[in-house]
Design a protein around this motif. Sequence first.
Motif, short mmCIF file in Angstrom:
data_model
loop_
_atom_site.label_atom_id
_atom_site.label_comp_id
_atom_site.label_asym_id
_atom_site.label_seq_id
_atom_site.Cartn_x
_atom_site.Cartn_y
_atom_site.Cartn_z
N ALA A 106 0.83 -1.21 0.00
CA ALA A 106 0.00 0.00 0.00
C ALA A 106 0.86 1.26 0.00
N THR A 107 1.98 1.24 0.73
CA THR A 107 2.90 2.38 0.73
C THR A 107 3.48 2.61 -0.66
N TYR A 108 3.87 1.53 -1.31
CA TYR A 108 4.38 1.61 -2.69
C TYR A 108 3.33 2.23 -3.62
N ARG A 117 1.65 16.18 -1.73
CA ARG A 117 1.36 16.47 -0.32
C ARG A 117 0.71 15.29 0.41
N PRO A 118 -0.32 14.63 -0.17
CA PRO A 118 -0.91 13.50 0.55
C PRO A 118 0.09 12.38 0.81
N ARG A 119 0.93 12.08 -0.15
CA ARG A 119 1.84 10.95 0.07
C ARG A 119 2.91 11.27 1.11
N ILE A 120 3.36 12.54 1.17
CA ILE A 120 4.34 12.91 2.20
C ILE A 120 3.71 12.82 3.58
N VAL A 121 2.47 13.34 3.72
CA VAL A 121 1.79 13.29 5.01
C VAL A 121 1.58 11.85 5.46
N VAL A 122 1.12 10.99 4.54
CA VAL A 122 0.87 9.60 4.88
C VAL A 122 2.17 8.89 5.24
N LEU A 123 3.25 9.19 4.53
CA LEU A 123 4.54 8.57 4.85
C LEU A 123 4.98 8.94 6.26
N MET A 124 4.81 10.22 6.64
CA MET A 124 5.19 10.64 7.99
C MET A 124 4.33 9.94 9.04
N ILE A 125 3.03 9.80 8.76
CA ILE A 125 2.14 9.10 9.70
C ILE A 125 2.56 7.65 9.83
N THR A 126 2.88 7.01 8.70
CA THR A 126 3.24 5.59 8.72
C THR A 126 4.51 5.35 9.50
N VAL A 127 5.57 6.11 9.19
CA VAL A 127 6.85 5.92 9.89
C VAL A 127 6.72 6.32 11.35
N GLY A 128 6.07 7.46 11.60
CA GLY A 128 5.92 7.91 12.99
C GLY A 128 5.09 6.95 13.81
#
Length: 392
Positions: A106-108, A117-128
């Motif tokens: 799903a991340t891929y 912008r949405p993918r950067i925000v989601v990446l930060m949420i996922t890693v955090g």
Amino acid sequence: MNSIAPLPISAALRSRVRAFPPLTLDVALVLLVMVVQLWPFFSRQNPAGPPWHWWGYLVVTASALPLLGRRRAPVVALLASLVATGSYDLFGDVPAQPIWYGALVATYTVAVRSAHRPRIVVLMITVGGSMVISSSETALRSGVMFIAAYAVGRAFAASRAHAEALRERAERLEHERRLEADRAAVRERSRIARDMHDILSHAVSVMVVQAEAGPIALTASPARAEAAFDAIASAGRDAMVQLRRILDLLKDDDGARSPQPTLVELPALVEQTSGTGLALTYDVRGEPVPLPPDVEVAAYRIIQEAITNTVKHSGAHSADLRLAWQDDTLMIDIIDDGRGSASSLPSGGNGLIGIRERTTACGGTVSAGPRTDASGFQVRVRLPLTPRGATV
């Protein structure tokens, strides 16, 4: 992690995969993820003794199912998969899951399909989120894998965008090339039409003059009148033959006319070429015979265009112009010692388009291409000495 990396598969295999409906591929992907993530349930025994808790099976299924909607809503699919994986350890005994492949896929997909912008925000949420709810070792491993999956997705998206840009550029260039070839053909046909206009004007003028003189000579000199009528018939037949060749040509009248060149003027053309730095030799074999006016003009123009191409584009130091008169054919060869580039083929330049148009209009054939015996380029034209339709 290896399950999401793009494999170096062939173009044929990629085309076969793309032939399947997207939903079919996503269902297969969901089943594959479920099998891989359920594998710990079957490969490991519960140290406590009883079977693994049903909750684990439910979470694994819930983490894979959102992939069915990853194309339409990649961000939602990723968040749903993350919520499921986050609840994996809440109830009962479940085996350890070293890698959550559903969330990685799903991340891929987010990296490939979502806006910046949405993918950067989601990446930060996922890693955090993985760092908050996991141990330091697990958080580090999960963070690296999610970032790697995101990087692979972005690399694939950039590669696909680049390929699409190249495809569009190639299509645009091909379209422009075809337009230019069409324009060049129209221009050359207009030139042919102008030449034919002069030839036919001469033929009709002869007919008119002889027709006007015929009645006068009819009583005074019957033989002279008969010769006049013969001349009219001959000019008319020649005009009909040549008219057949220009029915499909466009005529662009742009003003004054000049006398049409003939093959007698070839030595002067060769002499003019000497000032360009090209050493041009001229050789004639066989016995020259009279040509129909349009064929003679076409032969001169073809030779003129071929020599011009050699001077402008070939980079040649020397060239040979050969005319071979045969029983029913005039063979023209223009051979140089230049680069012999494939870009000089008939579809590659306006000059060779003109040569092809003029040759075809006279019922002949043309071939052009790099020499096989040495470096350089060769144009060979075959012109029939008997006009098409001469028997009509």
